[in-house]
Design a protein around this motif. Structure first.
Motif, PDB file in Angstrom:
ATOM      1  N   PHE A 118     -22.054  24.598   7.163  1.00  0.00           N
ATOM      2  CA  PHE A 118     -22.504  23.875   8.358  1.00  0.00           C
ATOM      3  C   PHE A 118     -21.725  24.299   9.598  1.00  0.00           C
ATOM      4  CE2 PHE A 118     -23.309  20.121  11.067  1.00  0.00           C
ATOM      5  CZ  PHE A 118     -24.696  20.093  10.974  1.00  0.00           C
ATOM      6  N   GLU A 119     -20.646  25.046   9.411  1.00  0.00           N
ATOM      7  CA  GLU A 119     -19.898  25.531  10.571  1.00  0.00           C
ATOM      8  C   GLU A 119     -20.760  26.432  11.462  1.00  0.00           C
ATOM      9  OE1 GLU A 119     -18.905  28.322   7.091  1.00  0.00           O
ATOM     10  OE2 GLU A 119     -19.091  26.144   7.425  1.00  0.00           O
ATOM     11  N   HIS A 120     -21.750  27.092  10.866  1.00  0.00           N
ATOM     12  CA  HIS A 120     -22.655  27.927  11.660  1.00  0.00           C
ATOM     13  C   HIS A 120     -23.496  27.059  12.610  1.00  0.00           C
ATOM     14  CE1 HIS A 120     -21.499  31.286   9.216  1.00  0.00           C
ATOM     15  NE2 HIS A 120     -22.026  30.778   8.116  1.00  0.00           N
ATOM     16  N   VAL A 121     -23.912  25.904  12.111  1.00  0.00           N
ATOM     17  CA  VAL A 121     -24.684  24.976  12.944  1.00  0.00           C
ATOM     18  C   VAL A 121     -23.792  24.376  14.023  1.00  0.00           C
ATOM     19  CG1 VAL A 121     -26.112  22.893  12.953  1.00  0.00           C
ATOM     20  CG2 VAL A 121     -26.199  24.454  10.993  1.00  0.00           C
ATOM     21  N   GLU A 122     -22.561  24.039  13.646  1.00  0.00           N
ATOM     22  CA  GLU A 122     -21.623  23.476  14.623  1.00  0.00           C
ATOM     23  C   GLU A 122     -21.376  24.457  15.763  1.00  0.00           C
ATOM     24  OE1 GLU A 122     -20.690  20.548  14.783  1.00  0.00           O
ATOM     25  OE2 GLU A 122     -20.574  19.638  12.805  1.00  0.00           O
ATOM     26  N   ALA A 123     -21.276  25.742  15.437  1.00  0.00           N
ATOM     27  CA  ALA A 123     -21.059  26.758  16.469  1.00  0.00           C
ATOM     28  C   ALA A 123     -22.262  26.839  17.403  1.00  0.00           C
ATOM     29  CB  ALA A 123     -20.797  28.116  15.823  1.00  0.00           C
ATOM     30  N   ALA A 124     -23.464  26.732  16.839  1.00  0.00           N
ATOM     31  CA  ALA A 124     -24.673  26.745  17.663  1.00  0.00           C
ATOM     32  C   ALA A 124     -24.723  25.517  18.559  1.00  0.00           C
ATOM     33  CB  ALA A 124     -25.912  26.808  16.769  1.00  0.00           C
ATOM     34  N   LYS A 126     -22.199  23.804  19.663  1.00  0.00           N
ATOM     35  CA  LYS A 126     -21.181  23.961  20.702  1.00  0.00           C
ATOM     36  C   LYS A 126     -21.691  24.864  21.824  1.00  0.00           C
ATOM     37  CE  LYS A 126     -16.979  23.989  19.313  1.00  0.00           C
ATOM     38  NZ  LYS A 126     -15.646  24.357  18.728  1.00  0.00           N
ATOM     39  N   ALA A 127     -22.548  25.830  21.445  1.00  0.00           N
ATOM     40  CA  ALA A 127     -23.126  26.735  22.450  1.00  0.00           C
ATOM     41  C   ALA A 127     -24.360  26.129  23.110  1.00  0.00           C
ATOM     42  CB  ALA A 127     -23.495  28.068  21.779  1.00  0.00           C
ATOM     43  N   GLY A 128     -24.711  24.901  22.730  1.00  0.00           N
ATOM     44  CA  GLY A 128     -25.865  24.242  23.323  1.00  0.00           C
ATOM     45  C   GLY A 128     -27.194  24.781  22.833  1.00  0.00           C
ATOM     46  N   GLY A 198     -33.665  20.193  22.268  1.00  0.00           N
ATOM     47  CA  GLY A 198     -32.460  20.295  21.457  1.00  0.00           C
ATOM     48  C   GLY A 198     -32.660  19.972  19.994  1.00  0.00           C
ATOM     49  N   ASN A 199     -33.920  19.819  19.564  1.00  0.00           N
ATOM     50  CA  ASN A 199     -34.207  19.509  18.163  1.00  0.00           C
ATOM     51  C   ASN A 199     -34.399  20.782  17.348  1.00  0.00           C
ATOM     52  OD1 ASN A 199     -34.177  16.714  18.634  1.00  0.00           O
ATOM     53  ND2 ASN A 199     -36.304  16.742  19.309  1.00  0.00           N
TER      54      ASN A 199
END
Length: 312
Positions: A118-124, A126-128, A198-199
């Motif tokens: 899920f860190e990949h999603v968190e990075a996305a 964070k980038a909005g 943002g969905n």
């Protein structure tokens, strides 16, 4: 012309109690009963029922064997048959459990589905950027969608079922974590508007939508007609594209859900490149749990000019 979102209506309506639907209510009651059972009790029952399914589901199994033979030409007939057996077993096991997604708690869902990557999603985030999750038709797809929906806003799109009660039940389940379910007719524009809000959502690139606008690209041991639209959709919606894999671990009685690293946008420039990138993503997901893909679907229906159907 109405501009209201084309969502499935999840509200209960009295027409769902019509006598013609009573047999469907009985089927749903049975599925709910199985969904309430603990997995240690339900799974052995599913394995026994799978033997019956294999005896009666002749046509779907014929399609599955054709797909497996085309996609894994190096496998022997015995290995193909073993995959078919495991595929049917996983289908029944996951089908009997699936109503738990609506009748059990969110904490139960989180216990049943272990989330990785899920860190990949968190990075996305964070980038909005929202995420377009790439997942082919695997048995555990409903678990994957709802588990991710507990972590971020999601929508989905589905084709209406001919049985209005099953339609209502399925879409109540799919929206149980708050995400809306669009009708297929809403089209790509509806999904683009959701990305701009943002969905995130799932895109299933393995469906065979015919030769129009599709591109042939290598796929496992054969070639497949793929519709290259995700790259442009992601660009227009400022989204990242991430493959997702999920598999049911019978020993732990849990699902392992993994979000993989985003696909490099440069690899999806041009229709041929995008079709290749999508097929490679689908290959990754299938190869992780080949026994849990929906092999009964005619995903190889469209063949290159002059090549006969594999389903004859």
């Amino acid at each position: 012309m109405s501009r209201k979102p084309k969502y499935f209506d999840r509200r209960f309506r009295w027409s769902l109690l019509h006598p013609k639907l009573w047999s469907t209510w009985l089927a749903i009651a049975i599925l709910v009963g199985f969904g309430l059972l603990p997995a240690w009790l339900r799974d052995p029952i599913a394995k026994q029922l799978a033997k019956l399914v294999k005896k009666i589901a002749k046509k779907p199994l014929k399609v599955a064997r054709a797909n497996l033979t085309a996609c894994f030409p190096d496998k022997s007939a015995a290995e193909i048959e073993q995959l078919v057996d495991e595929n049917v077993e996983n289908f029944v096991m996951i089908l009997l459990a699936q109503s738990e997604l609506m009748v059990r708690s969110t904490s139960n869902l989180k216990r049943r589905v272990e989330l990785h990557g899920f860190e990949h999603v968190e990075a996305a985030k964070k980038a909005g950027q929202p995420v377009i999750f790439i997942m082919p038709h695997v048995w555990g797809i409903e678990y994957a969608g709802l588990r991710l929906n507990t972590q971020l806003p999601m929508v989905t799109m589905a084709k209406a079922h001919r049985n209005e009660l099953f339609d209502w039940f399925n879409n109540r389940m799919r929206s149980s974590q708050g995400g809306n379910v669009y009708m297929r007719e809403a089209g790509i524009r509806a999904l683009l508007s959701e990305l701009k809000l943002g969905n995130s959502f799932f895109y299933l690139p393995d469906e065979d939508l015919g030769p129009d606008k599709s591109v042939f690209a290598p796929f496992l041991g054969t070639v497949k007609a793929t519709l290259p639209v995700v790259g442009r959709l992601a660009m227009a919606g400022n989204a990242q594209v991430m493959p997702v894999k999920i598999g049911y671990d019978q020993s732990q009685r849990k699902y392992q859900l993994t979000v993989m690293a985003p696909i490099d946008p440069d690899t999806m420039k041009g229709k041929e490149n995008e079709a290749l990138a999508l097929n490679q993503a689908v290959e990754q997901v299938i190869n992780a749990y080949p026994e849990q893909y929906m092999w009964f679907l005619k995903v190889l229906q469209t063949r290159p000019p002059g090549e006969p159907s594999i389903y004859q």
